[in-house]
Design a protein around this motif. Structure first.
Motif, PDB file in Angstrom:
ATOM      1  N   GLN A 108       2.537  -8.918   2.879  1.00 46.64           N
ATOM      2  CA  GLN A 108       2.539  -7.475   3.109  1.00 46.64           C
ATOM      3  C   GLN A 108       1.095  -7.039   3.350  1.00 46.64           C
ATOM      4  O   GLN A 108       0.228  -7.216   2.482  1.00 46.64           O
ATOM      5  N   SER A 109       0.821  -6.483   4.501  1.00 49.92           N
ATOM      6  CA  SER A 109      -0.543  -6.119   4.872  1.00 49.92           C
ATOM      7  C   SER A 109      -0.839  -4.677   4.496  1.00 49.92           C
ATOM      8  O   SER A 109       0.065  -3.854   4.306  1.00 49.92           O
ATOM      9  N   TYR A 110      -2.118  -4.360   4.391  1.00 46.49           N
ATOM     10  CA  TYR A 110      -2.556  -3.001   4.108  1.00 46.49           C
ATOM     11  C   TYR A 110      -3.998  -2.868   4.574  1.00 46.49           C
ATOM     12  O   TYR A 110      -4.742  -3.840   4.664  1.00 46.49           O
ATOM     13  N   THR A 111      -4.404  -1.634   4.875  1.00 50.64           N
ATOM     14  CA  THR A 111      -5.759  -1.366   5.364  1.00 50.64           C
ATOM     15  C   THR A 111      -6.439  -0.248   4.588  1.00 50.64           C
ATOM     16  O   THR A 111      -7.573   0.104   4.879  1.00 50.64           O
ATOM     17  N   SER A 112      -5.759   0.313   3.593  1.00 53.56           N
ATOM     18  CA  SER A 112      -6.282   1.489   2.911  1.00 53.56           C
ATOM     19  C   SER A 112      -7.426   1.175   1.963  1.00 53.56           C
ATOM     20  O   SER A 112      -8.226   2.048   1.629  1.00 53.56           O
ATOM     21  N   SER A 141       3.761   2.555  -2.146  1.00 57.03           N
ATOM     22  CA  SER A 141       4.543   2.391  -0.921  1.00 57.03           C
ATOM     23  C   SER A 141       5.893   3.075  -1.075  1.00 57.03           C
ATOM     24  O   SER A 141       6.492   3.044  -2.154  1.00 57.03           O
ATOM     25  N   ASP A 143       8.187   2.471   1.539  1.00 55.54           N
ATOM     26  CA  ASP A 143       9.033   1.773   2.516  1.00 55.54           C
ATOM     27  C   ASP A 143       9.064   0.269   2.250  1.00 55.54           C
ATOM     28  O   ASP A 143       8.899  -0.525   3.160  1.00 55.54           O
ATOM     29  N   GLU A 146       6.026  -1.994   3.443  1.00 60.88           N
ATOM     30  CA  GLU A 146       5.604  -2.060   4.844  1.00 60.88           C
ATOM     31  C   GLU A 146       4.280  -1.326   5.038  1.00 60.88           C
ATOM     32  O   GLU A 146       3.425  -1.751   5.818  1.00 60.88           O
ATOM     33  N   ASN A 147       4.106  -0.200   4.338  1.00 62.79           N
ATOM     34  CA  ASN A 147       2.886   0.593   4.434  1.00 62.79           C
ATOM     35  C   ASN A 147       2.456   1.020   3.035  1.00 62.79           C
ATOM     36  O   ASN A 147       3.299   1.229   2.149  1.00 62.79           O
ATOM     37  N   TRP A 148       1.138   1.160   2.857  1.00 65.42           N
ATOM     38  CA  TRP A 148       0.584   1.476   1.548  1.00 65.42           C
ATOM     39  C   TRP A 148      -0.424   2.605   1.649  1.00 65.42           C
ATOM     40  O   TRP A 148      -1.177   2.687   2.624  1.00 65.42           O
ATOM     41  N   THR A 149      -0.442   3.482   0.635  1.00 61.58           N
ATOM     42  CA  THR A 149      -1.454   4.525   0.545  1.00 61.58           C
ATOM     43  C   THR A 149      -2.157   4.400  -0.808  1.00 61.58           C
ATOM     44  O   THR A 149      -1.536   4.048  -1.817  1.00 61.58           O
TER      45      THR A 149
END
Length: 792
Positions: A108-112, A141, A143, A146-149
């Motif tokens: 699971q990727s993330y850029t935050s 997350s 979802d 899939e996406n992270w904050t």
């Protein structure tokens, strides 16, 4: 023993000839494994997953442990689960997800945020979850990962545990340095410190809608009423002596685990506590209560040394599930038919059948309970076992059956054995070498002019060497008939093992870290710097350059210059390592205390092979992919193909290597002349000096994929954005997803109503591991499949 044959019993471990420490030693125990287990969840007594060091995920299903899976090599520290979806997190910022109960994992990727070590994760639902760790980082997350904050937290202390008491929106974190964080709206408004007088590290938090428990160092259990705003209530359990690492809550039951095997249980929401015996001394890092704990009373606990405990009576009594026979494995070997053997001083022998993945207890049917100290096989099936007694065990059928043979009648102990065709040698505690010329049926004593104990013997052709007490070395040039002493061995240390790696070159290892080396069959010796002072117990060579030594405290040394120099390798264990075996060109095992058996897929080769795989693009095309961590004097790679068991190897193509580099490289080669039949490919590596090494094989199953020509994927293979084209005959709903090789859906691309006609849409493969997949389009009228290969 003869180490020039692949069948020889060598110290269990093979190393790659680069200078960087490997992390690919994985547990292959007869019992589950022995690395630290750091977290787990329990769905029910029939299913759960534990995670820990070296990236292990260990699944227990239907009262049995499955073979471990290693999605990464870094330590995994946290796991969470919700409705058949699992997430694991760990060092280096890794986040992996499984949609098939731990069979396969995808990153699971993330850029935050930048990569930090993650210590914990918590799944509020199948879609909503938190991940937290070093520097106070908290990711959220909505979802399924899939996406992270990043959520707001001004405190930079390491977060060890995070929990929520659903349906309430409160979230709490247990942190280092006595920090407790609280969020009131699922963290959307930020996390803030809670007043607390303690400064020790908090390791875990558990909560429900009415109460919260914190545990940590100094033997405290802290409790708080989640419905009110009361201060924390302290319960001092162990006068500060023991740390508590985890707490599980299923009101009114509370279970706490910690150092020295400590377990505390309350069945009245923490008012009173009991201390049931765990019968272990290891640290217990995690406790997991089954989803139906209130009725089943089932919970598990895991910790150091792979300890795995279970209770079925709400914590009153605990049983260890990973016991097996926790003896020390002192010898190991590979028979000509491919079976592997590991033996111990308690008379137990484990056997790993060729091509299998689980060790089984093997009955040698020897008299009494022999202590098994050494094992040797010749290429024709003749084998010997030293029993630390006057007898040895003998086999003529590659270990399928064993019989006792009397080596001597003088009540001396047989400590080491060696084989070469029909020749058998056995060294003993009285300083004598016994010799057999008929595969161990009859024995006679040779003249050694020595009375000091001999601990090991090896033979290569006509040359033989025996080693023992006080630096003693004997050598023979006539197959062990007569023996001489060298002018000096260079050491007074007790010599444990000796191994030939050519017909004249050999290395011996000692009880205090001394290594000695000969290039003339034992006539002269030189001392080699080892860099360690701990006991070295075994030595083995893959070829005339690459070899390994294993010792106490998890020591593994490696050489790539024929034993001139040795460097440390990373074993990922502190257990004593006693024996080793070379399995094939790329696989080796090491064995030792606590029934430890480790495996690596990279042996003494000029490249560190990470993976080798093949994927069908069509009935006529197969794409071969491989990757290496580093390369030394590498000229290149040749791929060969075997189309049937009786055929010869045919060259598919050649790919140039990178010479010498410590950078990871990926390679590929397309076979455009394959067939629908089953295929076998072999990967060969060639040095700059022309030396060739077999890196391994990959088998491709007969073609069973029906590609729907109305579906198009471009590009294919893909490493990022994919354009999908498909046609529908009528207006209908289409569910479009990506399936792995097991047929499990790993990515939902679309689920919408489309009109009749041709459609085009795009999707990304980011986060999906390299491999072969099927794109599936399901409509009420039909199902369409198209194969997709993802490369990195």
């Amino acid at each position: 023993m003869n180490v020039r044959q692949v069948f020889i019993v060598a110290v269990i471990a093979i190393f790659v000839s680069h200078t960087h420490a490997q992390t690919n030693w994985l547990w292959k125990n007869p019992t589950p494994q022995g690395n630290v287990l750091r977290s787990l969840f329990v769905k029910a007594d029939t299913f759960g997953i534990a995670v820990g060091d070296v990236g292990i995920t260990l699944t227990r299903s239907k009262s049995a442990f499955l073979s471990p899976v290693y999605p990464v090599t870094s330590t995994l520290r946290g796991i969470c689960y919700n409705k058949d979806t699992s997430w694991v997190v760990g060092d280096g910022g890794v986040i992996y997800r499984s949609l098939d109960n731990g069979v396969t994992w995808s990153s699971q990727s993330y850029t935050s945020v930048s990569k930090v070590n993650f210590h914990t994760c918590y799944a509020l639902s199948k879609s909503n979850l938190w991940v937290a760790g070093d520097s106070g980082i908290i990711l959220y997350s909505t979802d399924r990962g899939e996406n992270w904050t990043k959520q707001t937290n001004t405190n930079k202390r390491t977060i060890n545990s995070i929990a929520n008491g659903s349906p309430r929106p409160n979230v709490y974190c247990a942190c280092d340095s006595g920090i407790i964080l609280e969020a009131l709206n699922y963290g959307l408004g930020g996390f803030f410190p809670v007043a607390n007088k303690h400064k020790f590290n908090f390791h875990s938090v558990a909560m429900n809608s009415t109460e919260i428990f914190f545990v940590g160092d100094s033997g405290y259990i802290l409790q708080r009423d989640a419905l009110g705003d009361s201060t924390l209530t302290d319960t001092l359990m162990d006068n500060g002596a023991n740390a508590f690492y985890d707490v599980g809550l299923a009101s009114p039951f509370v279970v706490v685990v910690g150092a020295n095997g400590a377990i505390k249980v309350s069945n009245d929401d923490g008012t009173t506590w009991s201390s049931p015996p765990s019968n272990v001394t290891e640290k217990l890092y995690k406790v997991g209560l089954s989803a139906n704990f209130a009725t089943s009373g089932v919970a598990w606990a895991v910790g150091e040394n792979g300890v795995f405990l279970k209770t079925i009576d709400s914590g009153k009594t605990w049983a260890r599930l990973d016991t097996g026979v926790r003896g020390t494995v002192y010898a190991a070997g590979r028979s000509p038919n491919g079976d592997l053997y590991a033996t111990s001083l308690v008379g137990k022998s484990y056997r790993l059948l060729n091509g299998k993945s689980l060790w089984t207890l093997d009955s040698l049917k020897a008299g009494g309970a022999p202590r098994l100290t050494d094992i040797a096989f010749d290429k024709n099936g003749f084998g010997l076992l030293a029993t630390y007694d006057i007898i040895a065990l003998r086999t003529a059928d590659s270990g399928r059956t064993w019989t006792n043979v009397t080596v001597n009648a003088n009540a001396v102990q047989v400590l080491g054995v060696a084989t070469w065709t029909t020749l058998g040698l056995a060294c003993a505690s009285n300083g004598v070498v016994y010799r057999s010329t008929n595969k161990g049926l009859a024995w006679s004593a040779t003249v050694t002019n020595n009375t000091q104990p001999l601990y090991d013997v090896d033979v290569s052709g006509n040359n033989a060497i025996a080693v023992g007490f006080n630096g003693l070395v004997l050598y023979s040039v006539d197959g062990g008939q007569t023996w001489k002493k060298p002018a000096s061995s260079g050491t007074n240390s007790l010599l444990n093992k000796v191994r030939f790696f050519t017909t004249t070159n050999a290395v011996a290892v000692s009880s205090n870290g001394v290594i000695i080396r000969t290039l003339d069959g034992g006539v002269t010796w030189t001392v080699v710097v080892s860099g360690v002072t701990t006991p070295l117990n075994d030595v083995a060579f893959h070829d005339d350059k690459n070899g390994i030594i294993v010792g106490d405290g998890g020591i593994i040394l490696k050489t790539n210059d024929g034993g001139k120099t040795w460097t440390k390798d990373q074993s990922n264990t502190s257990y004593d390592l006693k024996g080793a075996i070379i399995v094939d060109g790329t696989t080796a095992l090491v064995a030792g205390s606590k029934t430890t058996i480790l495996s690596t897929s990279n042996s003494g080769l000029p490249v560190n092979l990470l993976s080798f795989a093949g994927h069908r693009l069509s009935n006529a095309k197969v794409l071969l992919n491989w990757s290496v961590a580093n390369e030394t004097d590498n000229y290149g790679y040749t791929v060969e193909k075997l189309s049937s068991p009786s055929a010869i190897w045919n060259t598919v193509g050649f790919v140039s290597g990178a010479g010498s580099t410590s950078t990871q490289h990926a390679y590929s080669l397309l076979d455009e002349q394959s067939s629908t039949a089953g295929l076998t490919y072999r990967l060969l590596q060639t040095d700059l000096d022309g030396s060739e090494h077999d890196l391994g094989i990959v088998e491709i199953a007969p073609s069973a994929v029906t590609n729907d020509e109305s579906v198009s994927l471009n590009p294919n293979p893909s490493h990022g954005l994919v354009q999908l084209g498909f046609t529908l005959d009528q207006s209908e709903n289409a569910r479009i997803s990506l399936l792995n090789e097991l047929g499990v859906e790993i990515k939902l691309i679309a689920n919408s109503i489309y009109e009749a006609g041709r459609h085009t849409l795009e999707f990304v493969t980011e986060g999906v591991p390299a491999g072969s997949y099927r794109l599936r389009i399901v409509t009420p009228s039909r199902t369409k499949l198209k194969q997709l290969v993802i490369v990195k």
